[in-house]
Design an enzyme around this catalytic site. Structure first.
Site, PDB file in Angstrom:
ATOM      1  N   GLU A  49      -7.432 -25.908  53.065  1.00 53.59           N
ATOM      2  CA  GLU A  49      -8.018 -24.650  52.575  1.00 53.59           C
ATOM      3  C   GLU A  49      -8.868 -24.877  51.318  1.00 53.59           C
ATOM      4  O   GLU A  49      -9.929 -24.262  51.163  1.00 53.59           O
ATOM      5  CB  GLU A  49      -6.909 -23.639  52.289  1.00 53.59           C
ATOM      6  CG  GLU A  49      -6.207 -23.170  53.574  1.00 53.59           C
ATOM      7  CD  GLU A  49      -4.986 -22.309  53.297  1.00 53.59           C
ATOM      8  OE1 GLU A  49      -4.678 -22.034  52.117  1.00 53.59           O
ATOM      9  OE2 GLU A  49      -4.315 -21.911  54.284  1.00 53.59           O
TER      10      GLU A  49
ATOM     11  N   LYS B 185      -6.823 -10.908  47.744  1.00 56.39           N
ATOM     12  CA  LYS B 185      -7.524 -10.344  48.898  1.00 56.39           C
ATOM     13  C   LYS B 185      -8.286  -9.079  48.487  1.00 56.39           C
ATOM     14  O   LYS B 185      -8.095  -8.557  47.375  1.00 56.39           O
ATOM     15  CB  LYS B 185      -6.494 -10.068  49.993  1.00 56.39           C
ATOM     16  CG  LYS B 185      -5.844 -11.344  50.562  1.00 56.39           C
ATOM     17  CD  LYS B 185      -4.770 -11.007  51.590  1.00 56.39           C
ATOM     18  CE  LYS B 185      -4.235 -12.230  52.295  1.00 56.39           C
ATOM     19  NZ  LYS B 185      -3.242 -11.866  53.344  1.00 56.39           N
TER      20      LYS B 185
ATOM     21  N   HIS C  58      -3.123 -14.207  49.134  1.00 54.80           N
ATOM     22  CA  HIS C  58      -2.902 -15.344  50.026  1.00 54.80           C
ATOM     23  C   HIS C  58      -2.393 -16.520  49.223  1.00 54.80           C
ATOM     24  O   HIS C  58      -2.854 -16.758  48.105  1.00 54.80           O
ATOM     25  CB  HIS C  58      -4.211 -15.762  50.727  1.00 54.80           C
ATOM     26  CG  HIS C  58      -4.099 -17.088  51.430  1.00 54.80           C
ATOM     27  ND1 HIS C  58      -3.524 -17.201  52.676  1.00 54.80           N
ATOM     28  CD2 HIS C  58      -4.427 -18.351  51.038  1.00 54.80           C
ATOM     29  CE1 HIS C  58      -3.524 -18.487  53.032  1.00 54.80           C
ATOM     30  NE2 HIS C  58      -4.057 -19.195  52.055  1.00 54.80           N
TER      31      HIS C  58
ATOM     32  N   ASN D 233      -1.557  -6.954  52.117  1.00 56.81           N
ATOM     33  CA  ASN D 233      -0.514  -7.623  51.322  1.00 56.81           C
ATOM     34  C   ASN D 233      -1.059  -8.403  50.112  1.00 56.81           C
ATOM     35  O   ASN D 233      -0.420  -9.322  49.605  1.00 56.81           O
ATOM     36  CB  ASN D 233       0.395  -8.477  52.200  1.00 56.81           C
ATOM     37  CG  ASN D 233      -0.354  -9.595  52.913  1.00 56.81           C
ATOM     38  OD1 ASN D 233      -1.560  -9.758  52.733  1.00 56.81           O
ATOM     39  ND2 ASN D 233       0.365 -10.352  53.718  1.00 56.81           N
TER      40      ASN D 233
ATOM     41  N   TYR E 129      -8.432 -18.854  58.983  1.00 57.11           N
ATOM     42  CA  TYR E 129      -7.347 -18.307  59.804  1.00 57.11           C
ATOM     43  C   TYR E 129      -7.396 -18.808  61.251  1.00 57.11           C
ATOM     44  O   TYR E 129      -6.944 -18.116  62.155  1.00 57.11           O
ATOM     45  CB  TYR E 129      -7.396 -16.774  59.764  1.00 57.11           C
ATOM     46  CG  TYR E 129      -6.834 -16.179  58.477  1.00 57.11           C
ATOM     47  CD1 TYR E 129      -5.552 -16.522  58.016  1.00 57.11           C
ATOM     48  CD2 TYR E 129      -7.555 -15.244  57.743  1.00 57.11           C
ATOM     49  CE1 TYR E 129      -5.030 -15.968  56.852  1.00 57.11           C
ATOM     50  CE2 TYR E 129      -7.031 -14.683  56.565  1.00 57.11           C
ATOM     51  CZ  TYR E 129      -5.772 -15.050  56.134  1.00 57.11           C
ATOM     52  OH  TYR E 129      -5.242 -14.493  54.985  1.00 57.11           O
TER      53      TYR E 129
HETATM   54  N1  UDP Z   1      -0.949 -10.286  59.059  1.00 54.18           N
HETATM   55  C1  UDP Z   1      -1.051  -9.028  59.593  1.00 54.18           C
HETATM   56  N2  UDP Z   1      -0.090  -8.596  60.477  1.00 54.18           N
HETATM   57  C2  UDP Z   1       0.938  -9.389  60.849  1.00 54.18           C
HETATM   58  C3  UDP Z   1       1.035 -10.683  60.308  1.00 54.18           C
HETATM   59  C4  UDP Z   1       0.072 -11.113  59.411  1.00 54.18           C
HETATM   60  O1  UDP Z   1      -1.971  -8.277  59.268  1.00 54.18           O
HETATM   61  O2  UDP Z   1       1.775  -8.954  61.655  1.00 54.18           O
HETATM   62  C5  UDP Z   1      -1.966 -10.750  58.112  1.00 54.18           C
HETATM   63  C6  UDP Z   1      -1.477 -10.698  56.654  1.00 54.18           C
HETATM   64  O3  UDP Z   1      -2.581 -10.356  55.821  1.00 54.18           O
HETATM   65  C7  UDP Z   1      -1.064 -12.134  56.420  1.00 54.18           C
HETATM   66  C8  UDP Z   1      -2.134 -12.880  57.194  1.00 54.18           C
HETATM   67  O4  UDP Z   1      -2.312 -12.105  58.368  1.00 54.18           O
HETATM   68  O5  UDP Z   1      -1.037 -12.451  55.043  1.00 54.18           O
HETATM   69  C9  UDP Z   1      -1.822 -14.303  57.569  1.00 54.18           C
HETATM   70  O6  UDP Z   1      -0.604 -14.339  58.237  1.00 54.18           O
HETATM   71  P1  UDP Z   1       0.429 -15.526  57.969  1.00 54.18           P
HETATM   72  O7  UDP Z   1       1.484 -15.441  59.016  1.00 54.18           O
HETATM   73  O8  UDP Z   1      -0.317 -16.820  57.845  1.00 54.18           O
HETATM   74  O9  UDP Z   1       1.103 -15.099  56.590  1.00 54.18           O
HETATM   75  P2  UDP Z   1       0.923 -15.579  55.065  1.00 54.18           P
HETATM   76  O10 UDP Z   1       0.831 -17.081  55.091  1.00 54.18           O
HETATM   77  O11 UDP Z   1      -0.332 -14.923  54.532  1.00 54.18           O
HETATM   78  O12 UDP Z   1       2.148 -15.087  54.367  1.00 54.18           O
END
Ligand code: UDP
Length: 161
Positions: free
Chosen positions: A137, A20, A126, A123, A60
């Site tokens: 994706e 990211k 991805h 974080n 997303y």
């Molecule tokens: N995210 C965020 N706040 C939250 C949860 C998710 O900013 O409370 C962001 C974070 O960058 C995360 C992304 O949204 O990686 C996608 O969320 P998902 O639940 O799909 O998690 P991932 O699959 O990336 O672990």
């Protein structure tokens, strides 16, 4: 009979991994690639791009009603990302383990997020969360001709063929 490696169950599984914008800014691209290489997975596609809002909203789409969705799209479009397709046995699940929990607070040391991040809003990486999601994706981020079908010379040291 003589089994070809391509018929081994799951070996051709693919996943989408993206560094990211925070990971690119912090020069973590090399270290993240290294983890997937040293684990034994095969890189079959990679590019750097500035993701459009259209692409990110498709990527997303399941999160569009979440309160963090607008800030997530701002974050993901704040700079270039490096997207990759990695291939190998059980790569989707293993990558999720290597990347760690969505919230870095819950990601143990040794995982990408557990080693390189402290807050869910930044974080670093991805990773697709299911084989079906990965296929969706990969089709979204890559054209078929951008994915390479090549033989890795260490195949017989990585798999029983
Ligand atoms: N995210 C965020 N706040 C939250 C949860 C998710 O900013 O409370 C962001 C974070 O960058 C995360 C992304 O949204 O990686 C996608 O969320 P998902 O639940 O799909 O998690 P991932 O699959 O990336 O672990």
């Amino acid at each position: 009979g003589h089994r070809r490696k391509s018929t081994l169950p799951g070996v051709r599984e693919q996943t989408l991994i993206a560094v990211k914008p925070d990971g690119v800014q912090r020069r973590l691209v090399g270290q993240i690639i290294q983890r997937f290489e040293q684990r034994g997975f095969k890189l079959v596609g990679m590019k750097m791009l500035q993701a459009s809002e259209d692409l990110l909203s498709q990527h997303y789409s399941e999160l569009r009603m979440k309160p963090f969705y607008p800030s997530l799209l701002r974050y993901m479009s704040s700079g270039p990302v490096v997207v990759m397709v990695w291939e190998g046995h059980n790569v989707v699940q293993t990558s999720r383990t290597m990347v760690g929990h969505t919230n870095p607070v819950e990601a143990p040391p040794g995982t990408v997020r557990g080693d390189f991040s402290i807050h869910v809003s930044r974080n670093v990486v991805h990773a697709s969360d299911s084989p079906e999601g990965a296929n969706r994706e990969i089709q979204l981020w890559f054209q078929g001709k951008e994915l390479l079908n090549w033989d890795c010379c260490d195949q017989t040291s990585t798999y029983e063929v």
